[in-house]
Motif scaffolding. Sequence first.
Motif, short mmCIF file in Angstrom:
data_model
loop_
_atom_site.label_atom_id
_atom_site.label_comp_id
_atom_site.label_asym_id
_atom_site.label_seq_id
_atom_site.Cartn_x
_atom_site.Cartn_y
_atom_site.Cartn_z
N LEU A 1 15.28 48.53 70.88
CA LEU A 1 13.94 48.93 70.84
C LEU A 1 13.88 47.48 70.15
O LEU A 1 14.30 46.76 69.82
N ALA A 2 12.56 47.26 70.23
CA ALA A 2 11.11 46.37 70.09
C ALA A 2 11.03 46.15 68.32
O ALA A 2 11.06 47.46 68.05
N HIS A 3 10.78 45.07 67.90
CA HIS A 3 10.40 45.22 66.36
C HIS A 3 9.11 46.72 66.63
O HIS A 3 8.56 46.37 66.77
N ARG A 4 9.14 47.30 65.20
CA ARG A 4 8.74 48.25 64.37
C ARG A 4 8.34 49.20 65.78
O ARG A 4 7.39 50.16 66.27
N GLY A 5 9.85 49.33 66.85
CA GLY A 5 9.75 50.29 67.90
C GLY A 5 9.85 51.81 67.60
O GLY A 5 10.32 52.18 66.12
N GLU A 6 9.49 52.79 68.15
CA GLU A 6 9.75 54.27 67.95
C GLU A 6 10.92 54.77 68.74
O GLU A 6 11.24 54.44 69.74
N VAL A 7 11.85 55.60 67.97
CA VAL A 7 12.69 56.42 69.26
C VAL A 7 11.71 57.78 68.12
O VAL A 7 12.22 58.43 67.38
N VAL A 8 11.47 59.19 69.98
CA VAL A 8 11.22 60.01 69.69
C VAL A 8 11.95 61.29 69.73
O VAL A 8 13.06 60.82 71.11
N LEU A 9 12.55 61.98 68.81
CA LEU A 9 13.04 62.73 69.18
C LEU A 9 12.92 63.86 69.89
O LEU A 9 12.66 65.00 68.87
N ASP B 1 14.29 60.82 73.90
CA ASP B 1 15.48 61.55 74.12
C ASP B 1 15.34 62.81 73.90
O ASP B 1 14.46 63.72 73.57
N VAL B 2 15.45 63.63 75.70
CA VAL B 2 15.67 64.63 75.71
C VAL B 2 16.97 65.17 75.79
O VAL B 2 17.46 66.18 76.45
N SER B 3 18.61 63.92 75.61
CA SER B 3 19.40 64.21 76.33
C SER B 3 20.14 65.48 75.10
O SER B 3 20.71 66.49 75.49
N GLY B 4 19.57 65.63 73.36
CA GLY B 4 19.93 66.69 72.66
C GLY B 4 21.08 65.52 72.40
O GLY B 4 22.30 66.57 71.60
N VAL C 1 13.33 56.53 79.20
CA VAL C 1 13.33 58.40 78.73
C VAL C 1 15.03 58.49 78.98
O VAL C 1 15.55 57.96 79.64
N ILE C 2 15.21 59.16 78.14
CA ILE C 2 16.79 59.01 78.03
C ILE C 2 16.93 61.24 78.71
O ILE C 2 16.60 61.92 78.09
N GLY C 3 17.88 60.71 79.63
CA GLY C 3 18.06 62.23 80.18
C GLY C 3 16.69 62.64 81.66
O GLY C 3 15.45 62.35 81.65
N HIS C 4 17.86 62.35 82.18
CA HIS C 4 16.52 62.81 84.15
C HIS C 4 16.60 64.29 84.29
O HIS C 4 17.09 64.76 85.63
N GLY C 5 17.28 65.32 83.69
CA GLY C 5 16.58 66.58 83.72
C GLY C 5 15.53 66.78 84.13
O GLY C 5 14.65 66.51 84.20
N VAL C 6 15.09 68.60 84.24
CA VAL C 6 14.11 68.85 84.75
C VAL C 6 13.03 68.49 83.16
O VAL C 6 12.12 67.92 83.65
N LEU C 7 13.33 68.49 81.81
CA LEU C 7 12.13 67.92 81.09
C LEU C 7 12.45 66.66 81.15
O LEU C 7 10.87 66.31 81.25
N GLY C 8 13.03 65.43 80.89
CA GLY C 8 12.87 64.08 81.22
C GLY C 8 12.02 63.87 82.48
O GLY C 8 11.66 62.89 82.62
N PRO D 1 4.42 55.06 83.86
CA PRO D 1 5.47 55.32 84.61
C PRO D 1 6.59 54.49 83.85
O PRO D 1 6.75 53.44 83.26
N PRO D 2 7.37 55.47 83.26
CA PRO D 2 9.04 54.74 81.70
C PRO D 2 10.04 54.53 83.28
O PRO D 2 9.43 54.55 84.11
N THR D 3 11.17 54.27 82.50
CA THR D 3 12.07 53.85 82.50
C THR D 3 12.83 55.38 82.59
O THR D 3 12.55 55.30 81.05
N VAL D 4 13.82 55.35 82.90
CA VAL D 4 14.55 56.39 82.41
C VAL D 4 16.35 56.42 83.10
O VAL D 4 16.53 55.58 83.52
N TRP D 5 16.70 56.42 81.61
CA TRP D 5 18.46 56.41 82.08
C TRP D 5 18.76 58.02 82.24
O TRP D 5 18.53 59.14 81.72
N GLU D 6 19.68 58.05 83.09
CA GLU D 6 20.80 58.86 83.42
C GLU D 6 22.03 59.09 84.16
O GLU D 6 22.08 57.54 84.38
N THR D 7 23.50 59.04 83.12
CA THR D 7 24.23 58.68 83.33
C THR D 7 25.21 59.66 85.33
O THR D 7 25.78 59.05 85.05
#
Length: 327
Positions: free
Chosen positions: A236-244, A221-224, A166-173, A186-192
């Motif tokens: 991504l892994a092969h045939r991976g997916e990015v959800v916007l 990705d919830v960063s916008g 998950v990209i972003g550790h705001g409320v939505l993330g 449980p996911p990994t979360v990125w937060e800058t």
Amino acid sequence: MSDPSPVSNADPGGPSGGPYSARAVLFEAPERLALQDVALTDPGPGDVVVDIDFSGISTGTERLLWKGTMPQFPGLAYPLVPGYESVGRVIAAGAESGRQEGEAVFVPGARCYREVSGLFGGAASRLVVSGERVIPLPDGLGERGVLLALAATAWHAVAEAPPDLVIGHGVLGRLIARIGVSLGHPPTVWETNEDRRTGADGYTVLEPDSDERHDYARICDVSGDAALLDTLIGRLAHRGEVVLAGFYSERLSFAFPSAFMREARLRVAAEWQRDDLQAVTRQIESGALSLDGLITHCLDAAEAASAYRIAFGDPDCLKMVLDWRNS
């Protein structure tokens, strides 16, 4: 932001006192905010009248409305009442509304104003809305009920296929991560922002450059941030997916070769639906999903100008709530 304008103590109206009125946050134009009395439309037999206790401030759509950078949207016109995260109590219920007086409900915005636009119309002390649109609140939820829209957004994006990253550790993330934990994924979360890396429960939050993985099957990705797409595809892994799942005001683009080699898939998570609201409400009622610790700031509605300034500009503010109970 301009200071809230003076408001009158006019009778709020109703069946025995003439037409309904409310005190509302008004975006008069981009970067011009006022707090004003507004006239409401008359309720019909399918409508309810709700006295609002709390409304949330969205740092995504409302920030775009404030800046005047919101892409063209049905009903977009200034002056307007923003907001789609309101909770309150039904004070009048039409015979065909399906609701009862005294019910605590979530209101996902309203278009009930005689002289101004409602986009999305929830930031007011009183609302007239179809009984079909409101959602009864679990007991004791209080101001946390304003988070139902974000929780439904999170559920819509990931419930069928929880993400690994998950990209972003705001409320939505955080809500997406909590849903992943509740579903056993449980996911990994990125937060800058270092200060926002705290508060994880059952999942890991990392600074992006410290993460060496390049085999994520699904990234949400919830960063916008429209500039991140190439970076995410590269993880991504092969045939991976990015959800916007964020809201992107800038045009999205990506380099084709990296996506081609991975046979990458892109999915846009559309707006939540009523089924998502109902599903996530059940999760909250059962205790599978907690809304605790996500609201960091709450101000009286009379301080709306300060509240919006903090919500949009203070990185320590995860979620700002307006308290309408004294309005």
